[in-house]
Design a protein around this motif. Structure first.
Motif, PDB file in Angstrom:
ATOM      1  N   ARG A   1      -7.698  10.426   5.418  1.00 22.98           N
ATOM      2  CA  ARG A   1      -7.660  11.339   6.560  1.00 22.98           C
ATOM      3  C   ARG A   1      -6.329  11.197   7.268  1.00 22.98           C
ATOM      4  O   ARG A   1      -5.657  10.165   7.174  1.00 22.98           O
ATOM      5  CB  ARG A   1      -8.811  11.040   7.527  1.00 22.98           C
ATOM      6  CG  ARG A   1      -8.791   9.612   8.067  1.00 22.98           C
ATOM      7  CD  ARG A   1      -9.951   9.333   8.997  1.00 22.98           C
ATOM      8  NE  ARG A   1      -9.988   7.935   9.408  1.00 22.98           N
ATOM      9  CZ  ARG A   1      -9.263   7.429  10.413  1.00 22.98           C
ATOM     10  NH1 ARG A   1      -8.442   8.217  11.106  1.00 22.98           N
ATOM     11  NH2 ARG A   1      -9.347   6.142  10.723  1.00 22.98           N
ATOM     12  N   ARG A   2      -5.938  12.230   7.964  1.00 24.95           N
ATOM     13  CA  ARG A   2      -4.703  12.202   8.734  1.00 24.95           C
ATOM     14  C   ARG A   2      -4.995  11.621  10.112  1.00 24.95           C
ATOM     15  O   ARG A   2      -5.900  12.067  10.814  1.00 24.95           O
ATOM     16  CB  ARG A   2      -4.142  13.609   8.844  1.00 24.95           C
ATOM     17  CG  ARG A   2      -2.895  13.734   9.711  1.00 24.95           C
ATOM     18  CD  ARG A   2      -1.751  12.866   9.254  1.00 24.95           C
ATOM     19  NE  ARG A   2      -1.360  13.100   7.862  1.00 24.95           N
ATOM     20  CZ  ARG A   2      -0.384  12.439   7.260  1.00 24.95           C
ATOM     21  NH1 ARG A   2       0.269  11.464   7.922  1.00 24.95           N
ATOM     22  NH2 ARG A   2      -0.077  12.700   6.004  1.00 24.95           N
ATOM     23  N   ARG A   3      -4.257  10.576  10.474  1.00 25.54           N
ATOM     24  CA  ARG A   3      -4.404   9.968  11.791  1.00 25.54           C
ATOM     25  C   ARG A   3      -3.643  10.794  12.835  1.00 25.54           C
ATOM     26  O   ARG A   3      -2.785  11.608  12.492  1.00 25.54           O
ATOM     27  CB  ARG A   3      -3.863   8.532  11.778  1.00 25.54           C
ATOM     28  CG  ARG A   3      -4.695   7.562  10.943  1.00 25.54           C
ATOM     29  CD  ARG A   3      -4.024   6.192  10.890  1.00 25.54           C
ATOM     30  NE  ARG A   3      -3.808   5.630  12.213  1.00 25.54           N
ATOM     31  CZ  ARG A   3      -4.653   4.821  12.845  1.00 25.54           C
ATOM     32  NH1 ARG A   3      -5.776   4.453  12.253  1.00 25.54           N
ATOM     33  NH2 ARG A   3      -4.381   4.362  14.047  1.00 25.54           N
ATOM     34  N   ASP A   4      -3.939  10.541  14.085  1.00 28.40           N
ATOM     35  CA  ASP A   4      -3.214  11.234  15.149  1.00 28.40           C
ATOM     36  C   ASP A   4      -2.079  10.385  15.696  1.00 28.40           C
ATOM     37  O   ASP A   4      -1.596  10.613  16.805  1.00 28.40           O
ATOM     38  CB  ASP A   4      -4.171  11.643  16.280  1.00 28.40           C
ATOM     39  CG  ASP A   4      -4.914  10.449  16.885  1.00 28.40           C
ATOM     40  OD1 ASP A   4      -4.635   9.295  16.474  1.00 28.40           O
ATOM     41  OD2 ASP A   4      -5.770  10.654  17.761  1.00 28.40           O
ATOM     42  N   ASP A   5      -1.661   9.384  14.919  1.00 27.54           N
ATOM     43  CA  ASP A   5      -0.515   8.565  15.306  1.00 27.54           C
ATOM     44  C   ASP A   5       0.283   8.234  14.049  1.00 27.54           C
ATOM     45  O   ASP A   5      -0.008   8.733  12.962  1.00 27.54           O
ATOM     46  CB  ASP A   5      -0.954   7.287  16.042  1.00 27.54           C
ATOM     47  CG  ASP A   5      -1.930   6.439  15.221  1.00 27.54           C
ATOM     48  OD1 ASP A   5      -1.790   6.396  13.973  1.00 27.54           O
ATOM     49  OD2 ASP A   5      -2.822   5.807  15.812  1.00 27.54           O
ATOM     50  N   ASP A   6       1.314   7.400  14.212  1.00 25.03           N
ATOM     51  CA  ASP A   6       2.210   7.066  13.100  1.00 25.03           C
ATOM     52  C   ASP A   6       1.993   5.656  12.575  1.00 25.03           C
ATOM     53  O   ASP A   6       2.933   5.013  12.080  1.00 25.03           O
ATOM     54  CB  ASP A   6       3.668   7.243  13.527  1.00 25.03           C
ATOM     55  CG  ASP A   6       4.027   8.689  13.797  1.00 25.03           C
ATOM     56  OD1 ASP A   6       3.465   9.562  13.110  1.00 25.03           O
ATOM     57  OD2 ASP A   6       4.862   8.949  14.696  1.00 25.03           O
ATOM     58  N   ALA A   7       0.790   5.144  12.652  1.00 26.97           N
ATOM     59  CA  ALA A   7       0.512   3.795  12.164  1.00 26.97           C
ATOM     60  C   ALA A   7       0.832   3.684  10.677  1.00 26.97           C
ATOM     61  O   ALA A   7       0.502   4.569   9.884  1.00 26.97           O
ATOM     62  CB  ALA A   7      -0.947   3.431  12.409  1.00 26.97           C
ATOM     63  N   TYR A   8       1.496   2.588  10.306  1.00 24.01           N
ATOM     64  CA  TYR A   8       1.811   2.341   8.900  1.00 24.01           C
ATOM     65  C   TYR A   8       0.644   1.693   8.163  1.00 24.01           C
ATOM     66  O   TYR A   8       0.509   1.859   6.950  1.00 24.01           O
ATOM     67  CB  TYR A   8       3.038   1.422   8.792  1.00 24.01           C
ATOM     68  CG  TYR A   8       4.354   2.106   9.080  1.00 24.01           C
ATOM     69  CD1 TYR A   8       5.053   2.744   8.068  1.00 24.01           C
ATOM     70  CD2 TYR A   8       4.892   2.106  10.362  1.00 24.01           C
ATOM     71  CE1 TYR A   8       6.267   3.364   8.313  1.00 24.01           C
ATOM     72  CE2 TYR A   8       6.104   2.723  10.630  1.00 24.01           C
ATOM     73  CZ  TYR A   8       6.794   3.350   9.601  1.00 24.01           C
ATOM     74  OH  TYR A   8       7.991   3.969   9.847  1.00 24.01           O
ATOM     75  N   PHE A   9      -0.178   0.950   8.881  1.00 27.44           N
ATOM     76  CA  PHE A   9      -1.286   0.227   8.257  1.00 27.44           C
ATOM     77  C   PHE A   9      -2.608   0.580   8.937  1.00 27.44           C
ATOM     78  O   PHE A   9      -3.448  -0.286   9.176  1.00 27.44           O
ATOM     79  CB  PHE A   9      -1.028  -1.279   8.321  1.00 27.44           C
ATOM     80  CG  PHE A   9       0.265  -1.697   7.666  1.00 27.44           C
ATOM     81  CD1 PHE A   9       0.358  -1.805   6.287  1.00 27.44           C
ATOM     82  CD2 PHE A   9       1.399  -1.974   8.432  1.00 27.44           C
ATOM     83  CE1 PHE A   9       1.546  -2.177   5.674  1.00 27.44           C
ATOM     84  CE2 PHE A   9       2.593  -2.346   7.829  1.00 27.44           C
ATOM     85  CZ  PHE A   9       2.663  -2.449   6.445  1.00 27.44           C
ATOM     86  N   GLY A  10      -2.791   1.859   9.222  1.00 25.38           N
ATOM     87  CA  GLY A  10      -3.965   2.318   9.945  1.00 25.38           C
ATOM     88  C   GLY A  10      -5.128   2.673   9.050  1.00 25.38           C
ATOM     89  O   GLY A  10      -5.791   3.689   9.265  1.00 25.38           O
TER      90      GLY A  10
ATOM     91  N   PRO B   1       0.823  -1.213   0.000  1.00 27.83           N
ATOM     92  CA  PRO B   1       0.000   0.000   0.000  1.00 27.83           C
ATOM     93  C   PRO B   1       0.854   1.259   0.000  1.00 27.83           C
ATOM     94  O   PRO B   1       1.836   1.365   0.731  1.00 27.83           O
ATOM     95  CB  PRO B   1      -0.800  -0.133   1.307  1.00 27.83           C
ATOM     96  CG  PRO B   1       0.088  -0.961   2.204  1.00 27.83           C
ATOM     97  CD  PRO B   1       0.783  -1.929   1.298  1.00 27.83           C
ATOM     98  N   THR B   2       0.458   2.216  -0.818  1.00 27.42           N
ATOM     99  CA  THR B   2       1.132   3.507  -0.868  1.00 27.42           C
ATOM    100  C   THR B   2       0.132   4.568  -1.280  1.00 27.42           C
ATOM    101  O   THR B   2      -0.874   4.263  -1.929  1.00 27.42           O
ATOM    102  CB  THR B   2       2.334   3.463  -1.846  1.00 27.42           C
ATOM    103  OG1 THR B   2       3.092   4.655  -1.741  1.00 27.42           O
ATOM    104  CG2 THR B   2       1.887   3.261  -3.278  1.00 27.42           C
TER     105      THR B   2
ATOM    106  N   GLY C   1       0.729   7.170   9.093  1.00 24.86           N
ATOM    107  CA  GLY C   1      -0.085   8.245   9.635  1.00 24.86           C
ATOM    108  C   GLY C   1      -1.321   8.571   8.823  1.00 24.86           C
ATOM    109  O   GLY C   1      -1.980   9.580   9.075  1.00 24.86           O
ATOM    110  N   VAL C   2      -1.662   7.720   7.852  1.00 26.06           N
ATOM    111  CA  VAL C   2      -2.803   7.967   6.979  1.00 26.06           C
ATOM    112  C   VAL C   2      -3.885   6.922   7.246  1.00 26.06           C
ATOM    113  O   VAL C   2      -3.609   5.723   7.268  1.00 26.06           O
ATOM    114  CB  VAL C   2      -2.390   7.932   5.491  1.00 26.06           C
ATOM    115  CG1 VAL C   2      -3.607   8.151   4.591  1.00 26.06           C
ATOM    116  CG2 VAL C   2      -1.322   8.975   5.208  1.00 26.06           C
TER     117      VAL C   2
END
Length: 383
Positions: A63-72, A29-30, A50-51
């Motif tokens: 949307r922008r997440r509030d953390d740095d998850a790579y697979f969020g 995913p990218t 973070g996405v």
């Protein structure tokens, strides 16, 4: 395989590097434009860190997440299907020269693929394609060539969209360790991203090949407690899913619903735009297009994706067999959830929800299945 480890987030680069060093083309995913898509991955920075995504009936947004998850996120806009089964490919090329005509079959590149971050629903879809395109007596040679030697790094889903219903289909959010058709391992490595109390990945080894790759970078040995932590992430994701299909009854419901008035209702909304089939990870319908140059000396035959929602798809003997939208929608959902099982011993839907999100008018396959079930039950009671 009882081999569980902890991979720190910064170790993703080492994992990707280890796959490249072994000659794999790494795809995962990218972010491209306003969507998460499946593309080439060269480093962890290519991943959608973070996405997140918001998917609803007829709507898809990042949307922008509030953390740095790579697979969020829930799942990419398109599955891994085009990696092995591209939307268009050359089948053969022909050339006329001095009265002779020669034909050269096109051959896919022989570089093996490493799937990184493939979700459980999409992994199950690949297994379905294996059964349909590779495991029958007359297999798809191009598909087999691309699929051969695939290394799979699956990621258990922790962030379902409102359109997801894989839990009801038995296809996720955590991938099964083995392919239910073949009994073979379903993945080489399985990652589960855990965000609390600290950001890390639980890595589970599925094959000896996976163990060899995992030994190439730094991890920390873990035990059943870490695995249970990973399972809890997937269980929580399953509990948040609000859509579903009753797989125990849907096969017979559709067989009994050929003349249901529900088809007129859905046809009044359906645009026959083919979006649902183009984003579906299991649809495999194609057509053939022949082209030539102006001189007529060079010709090519292309195979391209087609859709049962197209009027021309069922054109035969002077006219289409399914001339209206009602017949085409009925064909699609009945094949996915009933006759596919008769053909291949499994359902043709993995519950990814893409057909719901990418339908311009928000037609929901789970609601249509439920409505048909209610009407079939009522008709049975009346009789």
């Amino acid at each position: 395989m009882d081999d569980i480890r902890i991979l720190e987030p910064e170790g993703l680069d080492a994992l990707i590097a280890a796959l490249h060093e072994r000659g794999y083309r790494v795809v995962g995913p990218t972010v491209r434009g306003d969507a998460i898509v499946t593309g080439d991955i060269y480093a962890a920075s290519d991943l959608p860190q973070g996405v997140g995504d918001t998917q609803q009936a007829g709507a898809y947004r990042l949307r922008r997440r509030d953390d740095d998850a790579y697979f969020g996120f829930a799942d990419p806009a398109q599955s891994t299907k085009p990696v092995f089964f591209p939307a268009e490919e050359v089948v053969w090329r022909g050339r006329r020269d001095e009265g002779h005509f020669t034909v050269e079959r096109d051959a896919p590149k022989d570089q093996a693929v490493a799937l990184l971050g493939v979700r459980s629903c999409d992994l199950r879809a690949v297994q379905i394609h294996d059964a349909v395109l590779a495991d029958r007596p007359f297999h798809d040679a191009h598909y087999v060539a691309r699929r051969d030697g695939t290394f799979t790094v699956a990621v258990a889903c922790g962030e379902p969209a409102t359109t997801c219903f894989c839990a009801s289909m038995g296809t996720g959010p955590r991938p099964a360790a083995t392919n239910e058709q073949t009994g073979e391992p379903a993945y080489d490595l399985l990652l589960t991203e855990v965000m609390a109390p600290e950001h890390r990945f639980v890595l589970e080894v599925g094959t000896e090949r996976g163990r060899e790759v995992a030994d190439a970078f730094d991890t920390t040995r873990a035990g059943q407690e870490a695995q249970q932590e990973a399972i809890a992430v997937s269980d929580a994701a399953a509990a948040r899913q609000t859509r579903g299909i009753n797989t125990d009854t849907i096969h017979d419901v559709l067989r009994a619903s050929a003349e249901s008035p529900r088809w007129d209702d859905v046809a009044s909304r359906c645009l026959a735009c083919t979006n649902c089939t183009l984003v579906c990870p299991t649809c495999f319908c194609t057509t053939i297009q022949d082209t030539s140059d102006l001189a007529g000396d060079n010709a090519e035959r292309h195979r391209v994706w087609d859709s049962c929602f197209s009027e021309s798809f069922s054109y035969i003997h002077g006219g289409p067999l399914r001339g209206d939208v009602k017949a085409r929608y009925r064909q699609w959902i009945t094949h996915k959830l009933s006759s596919w099982q008769d053909q291949f011993g499994m359902l043709g839907c993995v519950g990814c929800g893409r057909c719901i999100a990418w339908c311009p008018v928000g037609i929901d396959i789970t609601e249509e299945a439920a409505a048909l079930g209610r009407m079939a039950t009522a008709a049975g009671a009346a009789s």
